[in-house]
Design a protein around this motif. Structure first.
Motif, PDB file in Angstrom:
ATOM      1  N   GLY A 141     138.958  60.210  10.229  1.00 45.26           N
ATOM      2  CA  GLY A 141     138.861  59.124   9.279  1.00 45.26           C
ATOM      3  C   GLY A 141     139.352  57.791   9.768  1.00 45.26           C
ATOM      4  N   ALA A 142     139.519  57.612  11.052  1.00 46.86           N
ATOM      5  CA  ALA A 142     140.049  56.352  11.567  1.00 46.86           C
ATOM      6  C   ALA A 142     139.076  55.203  11.414  1.00 46.86           C
ATOM      7  N   ASN A 143     137.802  55.496  11.294  1.00 45.09           N
ATOM      8  CA  ASN A 143     136.820  54.425  11.176  1.00 45.09           C
ATOM      9  C   ASN A 143     136.016  54.556   9.877  1.00 45.09           C
ATOM     10  N   CYS A 144     136.659  55.007   8.818  1.00 50.41           N
ATOM     11  CA  CYS A 144     136.015  55.106   7.516  1.00 50.41           C
ATOM     12  C   CYS A 144     136.481  53.952   6.638  1.00 50.41           C
ATOM     13  N   ALA A 145     135.551  53.281   6.027  1.00 47.26           N
ATOM     14  CA  ALA A 145     135.893  52.179   5.135  1.00 47.26           C
ATOM     15  C   ALA A 145     135.977  52.695   3.699  1.00 47.26           C
ATOM     16  N   HIS A 146     136.857  52.090   2.925  1.00 49.24           N
ATOM     17  CA  HIS A 146     136.982  52.448   1.512  1.00 49.24           C
ATOM     18  C   HIS A 146     135.855  51.765   0.746  1.00 49.24           C
ATOM     19  N   LYS A 147     135.074  52.565   0.049  1.00 48.51           N
ATOM     20  CA  LYS A 147     133.976  52.009  -0.744  1.00 48.51           C
ATOM     21  C   LYS A 147     134.063  52.552  -2.161  1.00 48.51           C
ATOM     22  N   GLU A 148     133.778  51.678  -3.103  1.00 46.39           N
ATOM     23  CA  GLU A 148     133.745  52.086  -4.498  1.00 46.39           C
ATOM     24  C   GLU A 148     132.446  52.822  -4.787  1.00 46.39           C
ATOM     25  N   LEU A 149     132.512  53.846  -5.615  1.00 48.90           N
ATOM     26  CA  LEU A 149     131.302  54.544  -6.035  1.00 48.90           C
ATOM     27  C   LEU A 149     130.567  53.696  -7.058  1.00 48.90           C
ATOM     28  N   PRO A 150     129.253  53.685  -6.998  1.00 42.89           N
ATOM     29  CA  PRO A 150     128.510  52.891  -7.982  1.00 42.89           C
ATOM     30  C   PRO A 150     128.669  53.494  -9.381  1.00 42.89           C
ATOM     31  N   GLN A 151     128.777  52.613 -10.353  1.00 41.62           N
ATOM     32  CA  GLN A 151     128.908  53.045 -11.740  1.00 41.62           C
ATOM     33  C   GLN A 151     127.516  53.186 -12.334  1.00 41.62           C
ATOM     34  N   SER A 152     127.285  54.292 -13.029  1.00 47.52           N
ATOM     35  CA  SER A 152     125.970  54.473 -13.655  1.00 47.52           C
ATOM     36  C   SER A 152     125.925  53.675 -14.957  1.00 47.52           C
ATOM     37  N   GLY A 153     124.723  53.387 -15.452  1.00 46.79           N
ATOM     38  CA  GLY A 153     124.545  52.570 -16.639  1.00 46.79           C
ATOM     39  C   GLY A 153     124.936  53.273 -17.921  1.00 46.79           C
ATOM     40  N   ARG A 154     124.892  54.578 -17.924  1.00 44.68           N
ATOM     41  CA  ARG A 154     125.222  55.274 -19.175  1.00 44.68           C
ATOM     42  C   ARG A 154     126.568  55.966 -19.050  1.00 44.68           C
ATOM     43  N   GLN A 155     127.267  56.010 -20.128  1.00 42.56           N
ATOM     44  CA  GLN A 155     128.571  56.647 -20.178  1.00 42.56           C
ATOM     45  C   GLN A 155     128.396  58.032 -20.794  1.00 42.56           C
ATOM     46  N   SER A 156     129.040  59.004 -20.222  1.00 45.09           N
ATOM     47  CA  SER A 156     128.987  60.329 -20.809  1.00 45.09           C
ATOM     48  C   SER A 156     130.016  60.405 -21.927  1.00 45.09           C
ATOM     49  N   LYS A 157     129.665  61.063 -23.000  1.00 48.00           N
ATOM     50  CA  LYS A 157     130.570  61.194 -24.151  1.00 48.00           C
ATOM     51  C   LYS A 157     131.457  62.405 -23.958  1.00 48.00           C
TER      52      LYS A 157
END
Length: 160
Positions: A141-157
């Motif tokens: 993991g020395a060359n792994c960048a931190h990336k945010e996961l994409p948020q989906s448009g719908r929220q699960s209830k």
């Protein structure tokens, strides 16, 4: 060069894929710490003297797994032999440079063998397990960048 010789460093940290730092470490008689992912033609296997038989360890870019049929093992062996020619071709200029600079006949593989510590960026997901020598430390993991996961448009209830 005189500044480097007078500074009396304790060690040299370098990436040996381009072996200029390796040559400098030999010239200054410093212990070398290598930080790398791997040398494309398998020179790191040879330099560290790690067992890596082509009948068991799949070579890069062959799309083979650690479970091969006889013909896949032959393919892996043939791929490995052409890597030897590629390695000789790619590192020949550095062998000449090292021989001229150090004023003695030397090969890049001989210089790499003098590495004190090898910090290998191995990932258990990408690489097959292989035997390692005691001076090889796998660091993932020395060359792994931190990336945010994409948020989906719908929220699960939540469940009621």
């Amino acid at each position: 060069m005189s500044y480097l010789e007078e500074s009396r460093f304790d060690a040299i940290l370098t990436d040996p894929v381009i072996p200029c730092g390796v040559i400098l470490g030999e010239h200054l008689s410093l212990p070398s710490v290598y930080f790398l992912r791997g040398i494309p033609c398998g020179l790191d296997f040879e330099a560290t003297q790690c067992p890596s038989p082509p009948s068991y360890v799949p070579r890069g870019f062959t799309d083979l797994t650690d479970r091969m049929t006889f013909f896949q093992r032959v393919k892996n062996l043939l791929f490995d032999t052409q890597n030897l020619f590629l390695c000789n071709f790619a590192f020949e200029p550095y062998s000449k440079l090292a021989s001229e600079f150090l004023q003695r006949e030397v090969a890049v593989q001989d210089l790499l063998r003098k590495g004190s510590v090898w910090l290998l960026r191995l990932e258990f997901v990408l690489d097959y397990p292989r035997p390692l020598m005691p001076n090889i430390i796998p660091i993932g993991g020395a060359n792994c960048a931190h990336k945010e996961l994409p948020q989906s448009g719908r929220q699960s209830k939540p469940w009621n």
